[in-house]
Design an enzyme around this catalytic site. Structure first.
Site, mmCIF file in Angstrom:
data_model
loop_
_atom_site.group_PDB
_atom_site.id
_atom_site.type_symbol
_atom_site.label_atom_id
_atom_site.label_comp_id
_atom_site.label_asym_id
_atom_site.label_seq_id
_atom_site.Cartn_x
_atom_site.Cartn_y
_atom_site.Cartn_z
ATOM 1 N N ASP A 72 -2.567 -0.362 0.116
ATOM 2 C CA ASP A 72 -1.882 0.980 -0.096
ATOM 3 C C ASP A 72 -2.951 1.663 -0.766
ATOM 4 O O ASP A 72 -3.757 1.256 -1.532
ATOM 5 C CB ASP A 72 -0.721 0.916 -1.165
ATOM 6 C CG ASP A 72 -0.052 2.042 -1.464
ATOM 7 O OD1 ASP A 72 0.440 2.831 -0.823
ATOM 8 O OD2 ASP A 72 -0.131 2.443 -3.051
ATOM 9 N N GLU A 105 -4.093 2.012 4.387
ATOM 10 C CA GLU A 105 -3.538 3.180 4.437
ATOM 11 C C GLU A 105 -4.631 4.214 3.592
ATOM 12 O O GLU A 105 -4.801 4.235 2.620
ATOM 13 C CB GLU A 105 -2.347 3.446 3.284
ATOM 14 C CG GLU A 105 -1.782 4.793 3.311
ATOM 15 C CD GLU A 105 -0.994 5.158 2.127
ATOM 16 O OE1 GLU A 105 -0.097 5.951 2.098
ATOM 17 O OE2 GLU A 105 -1.206 4.450 0.915
#
Length: 759
Positions: free
Chosen positions: A422, A475
């Site tokens: 993330d 990401e």
């Protein structure tokens, strides 16, 4: 506990002059700030005798049983007891500790002496950790049940080890000592900053925390950074646990190690376990989630962060216990069972992993030992202003080790098949979401976070070497070069990255009225200019269905029939575009309401005759087509797998292209983004013959209008679109059609791809 009746006889000895420790040592011990309580407590030889000391602040009496003889301790001060033994060479003993519980006689607790045991960490373990290279850190830090054979019998207990290099003292607290840590003080091992203690009789499943006497003078009670299990939030204690799980996924793990997921099919449903079907445990999810994923043909499930987090509204992205699956849904072994069941059904498991930042909860990692330990000391690098969180100090060896080992832990201990990392962009840029003057440059004056780059490279290189066949997905929302390039070629080493550009352009386009889409045709072609610069995942994730963004259904214009047609077409476009596809829960059937972690998916929409049911049936069929057609995935990362038929038909609002497989197969994909039917559309094709309609998103089976080509088109030798053959076909409004040649009529010859469009 036992009464005093039947105790061994007492033995009296002249007290040693060494009975009382030095005043400075005693004061530090009583304050909970002694770096080596083992040097005071336990058994110590002096010339011809031995002194045993114990710190039991709530005891009324203490005795040592040696060879059947009971030696009663003298109470020195504030719960510190001591006794002299008239000999040296003490082999073993047990303590008898009496507590006043209001009865006629004290209750006696029989136990081995915690301060009799050698350190449970070896020199090599400590060296590797200080160098940042202990790949199995979870095996030495944290809480570990242990059993020791001693002359007086077997001793069972738990060893505790925690890194707190700047602490003045560390105590163990829990139910076992009524959350008063004075009697259970840890020792620091050399200059490593690791504090350690073995506590006999500590129960498996027992709760604990560390009381940290910080360098800033603040005493705080902390969860174990390496805890393998926790209390159910909002409670915050760590829990001792062991695994007795027997895996049954050998076939899956063997297959995984032999494959590269970049060149395999990957159709992923992204799931938030707590809200997919609220109230289900890991064990119940093992049945229901596995059945659902298999029924609808997905190859993988990606779970929003599973690691323990205190605030449900963070969706798991503010982690406090990186080594513990959330206890909201069950035990670590029950999470293993969920992964195992998915593997046995042929489903890969990816979990979201959050090494970018962590929350500021006073009982967790922040300022753990009274200093900036896990976070960077400079707030211009150590705090993430947007999220109100701390940023890890990626340049510190022990912090990097904590994170790299954590990645390995999930892959090896829980058999997960991949990590979706993330907020990578926030790690890579020192000025990420910071005002002018609110950040510090790197040593070269740039804004790149060189320490984070080194960490990501180390993490990727380590996990891919240790666990062949796993996938790491970034990401990463910027144009940072080489995200999926191997580390030995200077890249970050990820297997794949999310294609945020494709997602933004595509969602912007489909949100427009079909009448106006001709003027924005470039939004649907631009992604092919860079489609093979990285290994991409095409995400329609949880982030796109919250905070007022709406849903796929809500983005579509028109009545329900047109909305459903638009959703079906968009999903078929996502599946056909180069890259692996990811879809968040509920979007696979066109959920109308935005997602909220506080309620479940709107399953009521799945009436068999509803538009939602039609979308889900199409997803099931499309996943089957996808996995069985190598043209849709085997060349996802190379131009050999793609060729435009016509990228520039903005007048008709039509896009068309060919997908090629590494087996020579081909699939023709055509999309009519207009709201009108094209009843005589001529499409260029590689050769003449019958082309079977593999997918028609307007099919009546999917609650479409049923407009189509009766299952096939006939291509003739009339050149079109720069191709030697062509076929006239019907294109339903807001539709996607996929065609494959009938193999018996015409062998497929792979052709070189055409250049991407410039317009």
């Amino acid at each position: 506990m036992a009464k005093t009746k039947g105790l061994p006889k007492d033995t009296a000895v002249t007290p040693s002059p060494h009975l009382r420790p030095h005043t400075a040592d005693l004061n530090r011990l009583l304050a909970g700030e002694h770096h080596d309580p083992h040097s005071i407590l336990g058994a110590h030889e002096y010339d011809d005798h031995t002194v045993i000391r114990a710190y039991r602040p709530h005891a009324t009496e203490v005795a040592a049983v040696v060879g059947g003889e009971r030696h009663v301790f003298t109470h020195l001060e504030a719960g510190v007891f001591a006794v002299t033994l008239p000999f040296t060479g003490l082999i073993d003993y047990r303590l008898e500790v009496g507590y006043d519980h209001g009865g006629d006689q004290p209750h006696i607790h029989h136990t081995a002496d915690a301060y009799r045991f050698l350190p449970t960490l070896g020199e090599m373990d400590l060296h590797l950790f200080s160098e940042g290279r202990h790949e199995r850190l979870w095996e030495v830090l944290g809480a570990h049940p242990r059993t020791f054979e001693t002359p007086d019998g077997v001793v069972e207990g738990v060893s505790f080890a925690v890194w707190a290099p700047n602490a003045n003292g560390v105590q163990l607290i829990g139910d076992f000592n009524h959350w008063d840590g004075n009697e259970a003080q840890l020792r620091v091992l050399g200059s490593t900053g690791v504090w350690e203690l073995f506590w006999p009789d500590f129960p498996v499943d027992g709760l604990y925390k560390f009381r940290i006497h910080g360098a800033d003078g603040v005493v705080s009670e902390r969860a174990d950074p390496m805890a393998f299990a926790t209390e159910v939030p909002p409670q915050t204690a760590s829990r001792v646990t062991t695994s007795s799980y027997t895996w049954n996924d050998d076939a899956w793990m063997t297959q995984r190690a032999a494959q590269n997921p970049v060149f395999e099919p990957m159709s992923t449903l992204e799931v938030h376990l707590m809200s997919w079907r609220p109230g289900l445990s890991y064990v119940e999810l093992a049945d229901q989630l596995t059945e659902y994923i298999v029924e609808h043909g997905f190859t993988h499930v990606e779970m929003l962060p599973v690691a323990e987090h205190p605030f449900g509204g963070s969706w798991g992205y503010q982690v406090t216990s990186y080594y513990a699956p959330t206890s909201r849904l069950g035990t670590p072994d029950e999470f293993r069972y969920l992964v195992d069941r998915l593997h046995q059904a042929g489903i890969g498991v990816i979990v979201d992993w959050v090494p970018a930042h962590f929350p500021k909860d006073a009982w967790a990692l922040g300022r753990f030992d009274g200093t900036a330990l896990y976070e960077h000391a400079d707030p211009r690098r150590g705090e993430q202003l947007d999220w109100g969180t701390y940023v890890f100090d990626f340049g510190r060896a022990e912090v990097r080790n904590f994170l790299v080992a954590n990645a390995l832990y999930w892959l090896q201990e829980f058999h997960v098949d991949g990590l979706r990392v993330d907020a990578v962009a926030s790690m890579l840029y020192l000025d990420y979401s910071r005002p002018e003057g609110g950040w510090t440059p790197n040593i070269y004056g740039g804004r790149e976070n060189l320490e984070a780059v080194q960490f990501l490279q180390e993490m990727n290189a380590t996990v891919h070497k240790a666990s062949p066949g796993i996938v790491t997905i970034a990401e990463e929302s910027t144009s940072w070069p080489g995200v999926t390039r191997p580390t030995n070629l200077g890249g970050l080493g990820f297997s794949m990255k999310w294609n945020m550009g494709w997602m933004n352009d595509t969602l912007a386009f489909i949100s427009r009225d079909p009448i106006h889409r001709s003027y924005h045709h470039h939004e649907m072609t631009f992604s092919m200019l860079y489609a093979f610069s990285e290994n991409y995942v095409l995400p329609i994730s949880h982030d796109e269905v919250v905070h007022g963004k709406g849903t796929l259904w809500g983005r579509m214009l028109g009545d329900d029939h047109r909305k459903a047609a638009g959703v079906r077409q968009l999903l078929a476009y996502q599946w056909a575009h180069p890259g692996k596809q990811l879809l968040f829960q509920g979007q696979e059937f066109g959920q109308r309401a935005e997602w909220s972690e506080e309620r479940g998916v709107d399953w009521y929409q799945l009436d068999e005759n509803s538009y939602s049911g039609g979308i889900l049936r199409m997803i099931s069929d499309m996943n089957g087509i996808y996995t069985s057609h190598r043209a849709l995935w085997s060349h996802d990362t190379s131009p050999e797998g793609y060729s435009w038929i016509d990228a520039n038909d903005s007048t008709n609002n039509v896009l068309s292209f060919l997908r090629y497989g590494d087996d020579g197969s081909v699939l023709a994909c055509v999309f009519n983004f207009s709201g009108s039917e094209h009843s005589q559309y001529r499409l260029g094709l590689p050769h003449a013959g019958t082309w079977r309609e593999v997918l028609n998103t307007d099919a009546a089976d999917y609650n479409g209008a049923g407009i189509g080509n009766y299952g096939a088109v006939q291509a003739t030798d009339e050149p079109w679109h720069g191709r030697p053959a062509s076929a006239v076909m019907v294109l339903p409004p807001l539709s996607a059609l996929w065609f494959e040649p009938v193999a018996a009529e015409a062998p497929v010859v792979q052709e070189p791809p055409t250049a991407p469009p410039l317009s």
